[in-house]
Design a protein around this motif. Sequence first.
Motif, PDB file in Angstrom:
ATOM      1  N   PHE A  97      51.481  40.105  35.660  1.00 31.14           N
ATOM      2  CA  PHE A  97      50.471  39.540  36.558  1.00 31.14           C
ATOM      3  C   PHE A  97      49.117  40.223  36.338  1.00 31.14           C
ATOM      4  N   VAL A  98      49.116  41.547  36.302  1.00 33.48           N
ATOM      5  CA  VAL A  98      47.874  42.302  36.105  1.00 33.48           C
ATOM      6  C   VAL A  98      47.278  42.006  34.731  1.00 33.48           C
ATOM      7  N   SER A  99      48.124  41.909  33.707  1.00 31.87           N
ATOM      8  CA  SER A  99      47.644  41.654  32.349  1.00 31.87           C
ATOM      9  C   SER A  99      46.932  40.309  32.245  1.00 31.87           C
ATOM     10  N   PHE A 100      47.517  39.279  32.835  1.00 33.25           N
ATOM     11  CA  PHE A 100      46.897  37.954  32.769  1.00 33.25           C
ATOM     12  C   PHE A 100      45.582  37.915  33.548  1.00 33.25           C
ATOM     13  N   TYR A 101      45.516  38.639  34.668  1.00 31.11           N
ATOM     14  CA  TYR A 101      44.273  38.632  35.439  1.00 31.11           C
ATOM     15  C   TYR A 101      43.190  39.467  34.777  1.00 31.11           C
ATOM     16  N   LEU A 102      43.565  40.526  34.056  1.00 33.20           N
ATOM     17  CA  LEU A 102      42.578  41.275  33.274  1.00 33.20           C
ATOM     18  C   LEU A 102      42.039  40.408  32.145  1.00 33.20           C
ATOM     19  N   LEU A 103      42.955  39.668  31.501  1.00 34.90           N
ATOM     20  CA  LEU A 103      42.547  38.759  30.434  1.00 34.90           C
ATOM     21  C   LEU A 103      41.609  37.684  30.980  1.00 34.90           C
ATOM     22  N   ARG A 104      41.927  37.225  32.183  1.00 32.88           N
ATOM     23  CA  ARG A 104      41.092  36.202  32.815  1.00 32.88           C
ATOM     24  C   ARG A 104      39.679  36.725  33.067  1.00 32.88           C
TER      25      ARG A 104
ATOM     26  N   ALA B 118      34.676  32.398  27.594  1.00 31.64           N
ATOM     27  CA  ALA B 118      35.749  31.710  26.859  1.00 31.64           C
ATOM     28  C   ALA B 118      36.714  31.049  27.840  1.00 31.64           C
ATOM     29  N   GLU B 119      37.550  30.175  27.324  1.00 30.93           N
ATOM     30  CA  GLU B 119      38.549  29.482  28.132  1.00 30.93           C
ATOM     31  C   GLU B 119      39.872  30.221  28.023  1.00 30.93           C
ATOM     32  N   ASN B 120      40.481  30.563  29.175  1.00 31.77           N
ATOM     33  CA  ASN B 120      41.719  31.345  29.138  1.00 31.77           C
ATOM     34  C   ASN B 120      42.956  30.565  29.541  1.00 31.77           C
TER      35      ASN B 120
ATOM     36  N   LEU C 170      55.559  34.642  35.826  1.00 35.72           N
ATOM     37  CA  LEU C 170      54.144  34.330  36.060  1.00 35.72           C
ATOM     38  C   LEU C 170      53.923  33.957  37.525  1.00 35.72           C
ATOM     39  N   HIS C 171      52.736  34.285  38.048  1.00 32.30           N
ATOM     40  CA  HIS C 171      52.427  33.982  39.449  1.00 32.30           C
ATOM     41  C   HIS C 171      50.985  33.517  39.594  1.00 32.30           C
ATOM     42  N   SER C 172      50.781  32.635  40.552  1.00 30.67           N
ATOM     43  CA  SER C 172      49.466  32.016  40.728  1.00 30.67           C
ATOM     44  C   SER C 172      48.492  32.885  41.512  1.00 30.67           C
ATOM     45  N   GLY C 173      48.983  33.873  42.243  1.00 29.17           N
ATOM     46  CA  GLY C 173      48.106  34.714  43.044  1.00 29.17           C
ATOM     47  C   GLY C 173      48.838  35.923  43.587  1.00 29.17           C
ATOM     48  N   ILE C 174      48.093  36.806  44.237  1.00 26.83           N
ATOM     49  CA  ILE C 174      48.670  38.060  44.714  1.00 26.83           C
ATOM     50  C   ILE C 174      49.719  37.826  45.800  1.00 26.83           C
ATOM     51  N   TRP C 175      49.504  36.869  46.699  1.00 28.18           N
ATOM     52  CA  TRP C 175      50.490  36.601  47.748  1.00 28.18           C
ATOM     53  C   TRP C 175      51.763  35.995  47.165  1.00 28.18           C
ATOM     54  N   HIS C 176      51.588  35.123  46.188  1.00 31.83           N
ATOM     55  CA  HIS C 176      52.730  34.522  45.501  1.00 31.83           C
ATOM     56  C   HIS C 176      53.597  35.621  44.886  1.00 31.83           C
TER      57      HIS C 176
END
Length: 297
Positions: A28-35, A43-45, A74-80
């Motif tokens: 989760f953290v990795s994808f949000y850092l990439l985002r 760029a488009e992520n 994978l998760h859509s957000g922190i609450w998820h």
Amino acid sequence: MSLLEDLKIKFKTITVIEKLIVINVLIFVSFYLLRTFTFLFGAENSSLLDWFVFPKEVNEFITKPWTIFTYAFLHSGIWHLASNMIILYFAGRYFIQYISGKRALTVYFLGAVFGALLYMVSYNLFPAFSQVGNSYLLGASASVMAILIAIATYIPYMTIRLLFLGSVKFWWIAAFFVILDIVQIPVSNAGGHIAHLGGALFGYLYAVQLKKGNDIGSWFEKLMDGFANMFTSKKKSPLKTVHKSKTHKKTTKTTRTSSVKNPNQKQIDAILDKISKSGYESLTKEEKDFLFKAGKE
């Protein structure tokens, strides 16, 4: 000892459930850092995420078969993420204690598979979803539900203390989440709730069969073991000493056979029956210790 080495050692010593939680959080953290980086550089992520979420279209799934597992991390957000990990930790502790850690991993993955398949079938079968365009599934909820429902089915009458609610039976908690998913299908996130029910269905079937002595996930455990062995290097000694002895060979065979069988299964079943009837607190200290050790095997 470096910090990285220290973290590696700690990761090896934690339970399977805790490892799953760590992996989910890191992804989760990795994808949000990439985002964040892709946003800063304009760029488009989203294209990277598309390679790991589970699609409703069969043709698209055939080109990305790994998504039947990867979407469950994978998760859509922190609450998820937080809600899934809290339930996973709560249900997973009991699963490891009364069943085993290795089987928890099996239920996690196969719960994801059942959830994804029910989602795909539903979105391609029911008229209510005929006008839905591109739709993708992500989240560990189906896997978490599989573990929750499995352990609730295995020890349904065990009493648990919850904040503000007092003592409740395990099957009450399971029933609440299943009903919640059913009633929310027409309201919002229909695909997600359908996937939850797919995971719950597998968890129920798994526990029912396990109580009968049938492990319907054993084939997957063997598959995982075989896959893990592919990446495990075995060092062989260049020298080999062979000692032939008929008596020794017979003794070794007997020892191996006895180690495969579990002579304490009757005692485990008797303890579980006692829990179902009178609750966990009715066990003696010896019975609790025995069950805890058996759960680690």
